[in-house]
Design a protein around this motif. Structure first.
Motif, PDB file in Angstrom:
ATOM      1  N   SER A 159       0.821  -1.211   0.000  1.00 29.82           N
ATOM      2  CA  SER A 159       0.000   0.000   0.000  1.00 29.82           C
ATOM      3  C   SER A 159       0.854   1.259   0.000  1.00 29.82           C
ATOM      4  O   SER A 159       0.450   2.303  -0.524  1.00 29.82           O
ATOM      5  CB  SER A 159      -0.906   0.033   1.238  1.00 29.82           C
ATOM      6  OG  SER A 159      -1.871  -0.980   1.219  1.00 29.82           O
ATOM      7  N   TRP A 160       2.012   1.158   0.610  1.00 37.10           N
ATOM      8  CA  TRP A 160       2.892   2.307   0.767  1.00 37.10           C
ATOM      9  C   TRP A 160       4.282   1.968   0.236  1.00 37.10           C
ATOM     10  O   TRP A 160       4.792   0.887   0.494  1.00 37.10           O
ATOM     11  CB  TRP A 160       3.026   2.695   2.250  1.00 37.10           C
ATOM     12  CG  TRP A 160       1.726   2.845   2.965  1.00 37.10           C
ATOM     13  CD1 TRP A 160       1.038   1.886   3.659  1.00 37.10           C
ATOM     14  CD2 TRP A 160       0.936   4.025   3.037  1.00 37.10           C
ATOM     15  NE1 TRP A 160      -0.124   2.402   4.165  1.00 37.10           N
ATOM     16  CE2 TRP A 160      -0.217   3.725   3.802  1.00 37.10           C
ATOM     17  CE3 TRP A 160       1.085   5.332   2.540  1.00 37.10           C
ATOM     18  CZ2 TRP A 160      -1.209   4.654   4.078  1.00 37.10           C
ATOM     19  CZ3 TRP A 160       0.111   6.269   2.814  1.00 37.10           C
ATOM     20  CH2 TRP A 160      -1.027   5.934   3.575  1.00 37.10           C
ATOM     21  N   GLY A 208      -8.505  -1.164   0.722  1.00 31.85           N
ATOM     22  CA  GLY A 208      -7.241  -0.671   1.228  1.00 31.85           C
ATOM     23  C   GLY A 208      -7.280   0.845   1.389  1.00 31.85           C
ATOM     24  O   GLY A 208      -8.329   1.468   1.230  1.00 31.85           O
ATOM     25  N   PRO A 209      -6.164   1.466   1.712  1.00 32.83           N
ATOM     26  CA  PRO A 209      -4.838   0.880   1.916  1.00 32.83           C
ATOM     27  C   PRO A 209      -4.695   0.276   3.310  1.00 32.83           C
ATOM     28  O   PRO A 209      -5.569   0.429   4.155  1.00 32.83           O
ATOM     29  CB  PRO A 209      -3.913   2.090   1.774  1.00 32.83           C
ATOM     30  CG  PRO A 209      -4.726   3.229   2.316  1.00 32.83           C
ATOM     31  CD  PRO A 209      -6.139   2.940   1.865  1.00 32.83           C
ATOM     32  N   LEU A 210      -3.578  -0.403   3.529  1.00 35.16           N
ATOM     33  CA  LEU A 210      -3.278  -0.942   4.850  1.00 35.16           C
ATOM     34  C   LEU A 210      -2.898   0.199   5.788  1.00 35.16           C
ATOM     35  O   LEU A 210      -2.204   1.140   5.376  1.00 35.16           O
ATOM     36  CB  LEU A 210      -2.114  -1.935   4.755  1.00 35.16           C
ATOM     37  CG  LEU A 210      -1.834  -2.786   5.998  1.00 35.16           C
ATOM     38  CD1 LEU A 210      -3.006  -3.713   6.288  1.00 35.16           C
ATOM     39  CD2 LEU A 210      -0.546  -3.592   5.817  1.00 35.16           C
ATOM     40  N   ASN A 211      -3.355   0.137   7.039  1.00 37.49           N
ATOM     41  CA  ASN A 211      -3.026   1.200   7.992  1.00 37.49           C
ATOM     42  C   ASN A 211      -1.779   0.883   8.808  1.00 37.49           C
ATOM     43  O   ASN A 211      -1.689   1.174  10.002  1.00 37.49           O
ATOM     44  CB  ASN A 211      -4.221   1.490   8.917  1.00 37.49           C
ATOM     45  CG  ASN A 211      -4.665   0.287   9.727  1.00 37.49           C
ATOM     46  OD1 ASN A 211      -4.293  -0.851   9.415  1.00 37.49           O
ATOM     47  ND2 ASN A 211      -5.461   0.521  10.745  1.00 37.49           N
ATOM     48  N   VAL A 212      -0.794   0.266   8.153  1.00 36.22           N
ATOM     49  CA  VAL A 212       0.548   0.036   8.688  1.00 36.22           C
ATOM     50  C   VAL A 212       1.520   0.294   7.542  1.00 36.22           C
ATOM     51  O   VAL A 212       1.225  -0.035   6.387  1.00 36.22           O
ATOM     52  CB  VAL A 212       0.734  -1.410   9.207  1.00 36.22           C
ATOM     53  CG1 VAL A 212       2.120  -1.586   9.834  1.00 36.22           C
ATOM     54  CG2 VAL A 212      -0.345  -1.782  10.210  1.00 36.22           C
ATOM     55  N   ALA A 213       2.661   0.886   7.843  1.00 37.72           N
ATOM     56  CA  ALA A 213       3.660   1.128   6.804  1.00 37.72           C
ATOM     57  C   ALA A 213       4.162  -0.186   6.213  1.00 37.72           C
ATOM     58  O   ALA A 213       3.988  -1.265   6.788  1.00 37.72           O
ATOM     59  CB  ALA A 213       4.825   1.918   7.390  1.00 37.72           C
ATOM     60  N   ARG A 214       4.814  -0.098   5.050  1.00 38.60           N
ATOM     61  CA  ARG A 214       5.373  -1.298   4.422  1.00 38.60           C
ATOM     62  C   ARG A 214       6.313  -1.988   5.413  1.00 38.60           C
ATOM     63  O   ARG A 214       7.123  -1.339   6.071  1.00 38.60           O
ATOM     64  CB  ARG A 214       6.116  -0.934   3.138  1.00 38.60           C
ATOM     65  CG  ARG A 214       6.463  -2.153   2.276  1.00 38.60           C
ATOM     66  CD  ARG A 214       6.825  -1.768   0.850  1.00 38.60           C
ATOM     67  NE  ARG A 214       6.872  -2.966   0.017  1.00 38.60           N
ATOM     68  CZ  ARG A 214       7.989  -3.628  -0.278  1.00 38.60           C
ATOM     69  NH1 ARG A 214       9.158  -3.209   0.169  1.00 38.60           N
ATOM     70  NH2 ARG A 214       7.944  -4.716  -1.044  1.00 38.60           N
ATOM     71  N   PRO A 215       6.205  -3.328   5.562  1.00 37.84           N
ATOM     72  CA  PRO A 215       7.016  -4.035   6.557  1.00 37.84           C
ATOM     73  C   PRO A 215       8.508  -3.798   6.401  1.00 37.84           C
ATOM     74  O   PRO A 215       9.006  -3.510   5.301  1.00 37.84           O
ATOM     75  CB  PRO A 215       6.656  -5.505   6.312  1.00 37.84           C
ATOM     76  CG  PRO A 215       5.269  -5.461   5.748  1.00 37.84           C
ATOM     77  CD  PRO A 215       5.236  -4.227   4.896  1.00 37.84           C
ATOM     78  N   ILE A 216       9.217  -3.932   7.506  1.00 38.82           N
ATOM     79  CA  ILE A 216      10.671  -3.750   7.513  1.00 38.82           C
ATOM     80  C   ILE A 216      11.333  -4.665   6.494  1.00 38.82           C
ATOM     81  O   ILE A 216      12.259  -4.263   5.775  1.00 38.82           O
ATOM     82  CB  ILE A 216      11.229  -4.026   8.923  1.00 38.82           C
ATOM     83  CG1 ILE A 216      10.778  -2.925   9.888  1.00 38.82           C
ATOM     84  CG2 ILE A 216      12.755  -4.146   8.900  1.00 38.82           C
ATOM     85  CD1 ILE A 216      11.131  -3.206  11.338  1.00 38.82           C
ATOM     86  N   PRO A 239      11.639  -5.909  -3.329  1.00 39.97           N
ATOM     87  CA  PRO A 239      11.381  -4.502  -3.596  1.00 39.97           C
ATOM     88  C   PRO A 239       9.884  -4.234  -3.682  1.00 39.97           C
ATOM     89  O   PRO A 239       9.073  -5.157  -3.778  1.00 39.97           O
ATOM     90  CB  PRO A 239      12.062  -4.269  -4.949  1.00 39.97           C
ATOM     91  CG  PRO A 239      12.062  -5.609  -5.601  1.00 39.97           C
ATOM     92  CD  PRO A 239      12.210  -6.612  -4.490  1.00 39.97           C
ATOM     93  N   PHE A 240       9.512  -2.993  -3.642  1.00 42.61           N
ATOM     94  CA  PHE A 240       8.114  -2.609  -3.724  1.00 42.61           C
ATOM     95  C   PHE A 240       7.455  -3.213  -4.959  1.00 42.61           C
ATOM     96  O   PHE A 240       7.984  -3.149  -6.057  1.00 42.61           O
ATOM     97  CB  PHE A 240       8.013  -1.077  -3.768  1.00 42.61           C
ATOM     98  CG  PHE A 240       6.621  -0.560  -3.919  1.00 42.61           C
ATOM     99  CD1 PHE A 240       5.773  -0.504  -2.828  1.00 42.61           C
ATOM    100  CD2 PHE A 240       6.155  -0.135  -5.153  1.00 42.61           C
ATOM    101  CE1 PHE A 240       4.483  -0.031  -2.963  1.00 42.61           C
ATOM    102  CE2 PHE A 240       4.868   0.339  -5.305  1.00 42.61           C
ATOM    103  CZ  PHE A 240       4.021   0.388  -4.205  1.00 42.61           C
ATOM    104  N   ARG A 241       6.276  -3.842  -4.739  1.00 43.12           N
ATOM    105  CA  ARG A 241       5.470  -4.463  -5.797  1.00 43.12           C
ATOM    106  C   ARG A 241       6.188  -5.601  -6.498  1.00 43.12           C
ATOM    107  O   ARG A 241       5.846  -5.946  -7.637  1.00 43.12           O
ATOM    108  CB  ARG A 241       5.034  -3.424  -6.830  1.00 43.12           C
ATOM    109  CG  ARG A 241       3.999  -2.459  -6.269  1.00 43.12           C
ATOM    110  CD  ARG A 241       2.672  -2.627  -6.971  1.00 43.12           C
ATOM    111  NE  ARG A 241       1.718  -1.645  -6.505  1.00 43.12           N
ATOM    112  CZ  ARG A 241       0.602  -1.932  -5.862  1.00 43.12           C
ATOM    113  NH1 ARG A 241       0.317  -3.186  -5.597  1.00 43.12           N
ATOM    114  NH2 ARG A 241      -0.227  -1.000  -5.472  1.00 43.12           N
TER     115      ARG A 241
END
Length: 450
Positions: free
Chosen positions: A166-167, A201-209, A434-436
């Motif tokens: 999401s982020w 969405g989006p998820l209400n947590v930042a992209r995981p570590i 990586p993202f996506r």
């Protein structure tokens, strides 16, 4: 080789809790769990692993028969991980969560949160529920058919991956001067609609570590291998012989290659229950004591999904023909049939084998003997590491840490220090997605509102 510690309730052997040295309430002793986690970290294990279910899963005919089963009262693993992360620094944690009786948003949020709570040391073991008891706990009369469960799982994980993306990694700028908390150009609302799920969405947590938490998967059937080859970083499996392990290893790696995966980035880690002794005789004596403690009321239900009710038959007689099909764990059903067809197999002997480690490999001997087997499989294309399954707690786990691991380290087969950046991915030698990187959703997906 990578090493995991797989603790099942009071121990991996179904009768282990009856041993004189066993702690009978180990399953809910949080101080013991903390000590086990710290000891596993000192031994440089990569992770602890929980194969969890969301019911009292059994095939007992009555509460009386069920009362011999010690796998009743167990911690919910995500809750447990929060406590164990606070007393460790490098050890990872792998928790099962069902795609059959959960929703993708819940799972995405919980594991993303735990990735931050653990500083990047969590993994999701993707499972499809296999017991009718789980269905009954969630308003269903019966469990979905095997293929339908995997169809749902395929879509489920796509949605979870999409929510984790999401982020973008640097979306949260938290700029006091401008007042912008995040960069709106780096928000990606999912807008997913598929056959089973509709999630905006989006998820209400930042992209995981870790980008995504490490993904584990344990399905050995055809649909299970297809799912694992597409999504899994870790494949957990039950293999009893080197020949079957080699064939399974080749199969899942070829599935991964066909899916466009780097096969070195998908690790196959079978379970092994070591019964250790200072001498071979001491180990064999301990194993015999374990097997003798398998009560028929415990053992017979373990065969019921495959053979039906065997209570009226001579336990020291031959097995009847197996049932035509099972809607539970298909690979386990087929493996049990193969065992049952071995020459001289009896009902009692088969349920003792099943009670020993639920179909996983059992190695009886000195630390050097068990290390020989582990080395042979590891060096001959059968596995990338092992999940160690203590028969009961705490003694067999401590022996694995203090006897078996040093023997592996002396041979250069086990690490003496952790690798990587402090995350579970880094310790396993796996890259950060990586993202996506896995944003390929099911073909049935449409934007919400379409």
């Amino acid at each position: 080789m990578r090493l995991g510690l797989n603790i099942v309730a009071n121990g991996a052997h179904a009768a282990g809790w009856r041993m004189p040295q066993a702690l009978t309430d180990a399953c809910t002793d949080i101080r013991l769990w903390m000590r086990m986690a710290q000891a596993a970290e000192r031994a440089r294990f990569n992770f602890m692993f929980w194969a969890d279910g969301i019911a009292v899963r059994h095939s007992a005919k009555s509460d009386e028969e069920l009362s011999y089963n010690a796998r009743i009262d167990v911690f919910e693993p995500l809750t447990l991980i929060g406590a164990l992360a606070a007393v460790t620094e490098r050890l990872g944690f792998v928790a099962s969560a069902s795609t059959t009786f959960n929703e993708p948003y819940h799972i995405a949020r919980k594991f993303a949160s735990l990735d931050y709570v653990t500083c990047g040391r969590v993994a999701w073991n993707v499972v499809t529920s296999w017991s009718e008891q789980e269905a009954h706990n969630f308003g269903a009369e019966r469990l979905l058919e095997h293929d339908s469960r995997y169809e749902r799982a395929e879509e489920f994980v796509d949605v979870v991956f999409g929510l984790w993306d999401s982020w973008e990694d640097d979306a949260f700028i938290r700029d006091k001067a401008s007042g912008h908390y995040f960069d709106p150009a780096k928000l990606h609302t999912l807008n997913y609609r598929g056959r089973h799920f509709t999630v905006k969405g989006p998820l209400n947590v930042a992209r995981p570590i870790q980008g995504y938490p490490v993904i584990a998967q344990a399905g050995s059937s055809g649909p299970g291998q297809n799912l694992g080859s597409r999504i899994a970083d870790l494949i957990y499996t039950a293999q009893k012989t080197r020949e079957s392990a080699s064939a399974f290893y080749a199969s899942v790696k070829s599935h991964a290659a066909a899916a466009g995966r780097d096969t070195e980035q998908m690790l196959v880690m079978p379970g092994i229950l070591p019964v250790l002794g200072r001498t071979r005789q001491e180990a064999q004596d301990r194993f015999d004591q374990l097997q003798e403690r398998v009560h028929p009321c415990l053992g017979l239900p373990m065969l019921a999904e495959t053979y039906g009710d065997l209570s009226g038959l001579d336990p020291d007689g031959p097995l009847p023909e197996p049932l035509a099909r099972s809607n539970a764990v298909k690979s386990g059903h087929e493996a049990l049939i193969r065992l049952g067809r071995q020459p001289g197999m009896t009902i009692r002997r088969l349920y003792q084998i099943q009670a020993g480690a639920s179909g996983h490999n059992i190695a009886v001997g000195t630390a050097a003997d068990v290390a020989d087997l582990m080395q042979e499989w590891f060096e001959n294309g059968c596995c990338d590491g092992w999940n160690i399954m203590p028969a009961f707690l705490p003694e067999p786990a401590i022996e694995a840490f203090e006897w078996l691991v040093p023997e592996l380290q002396r041979r250069g087969l086990a690490r003496t220090e952790y690798l990587g950046d402090g995350t579970l991915r880094g310790g396993l030698g796996l890259p950060r997605p990586p993202f996506r990187s896995r944003g390929a959703f099911a073909k049935s997906s449409l934007p919400v509102g379409a």
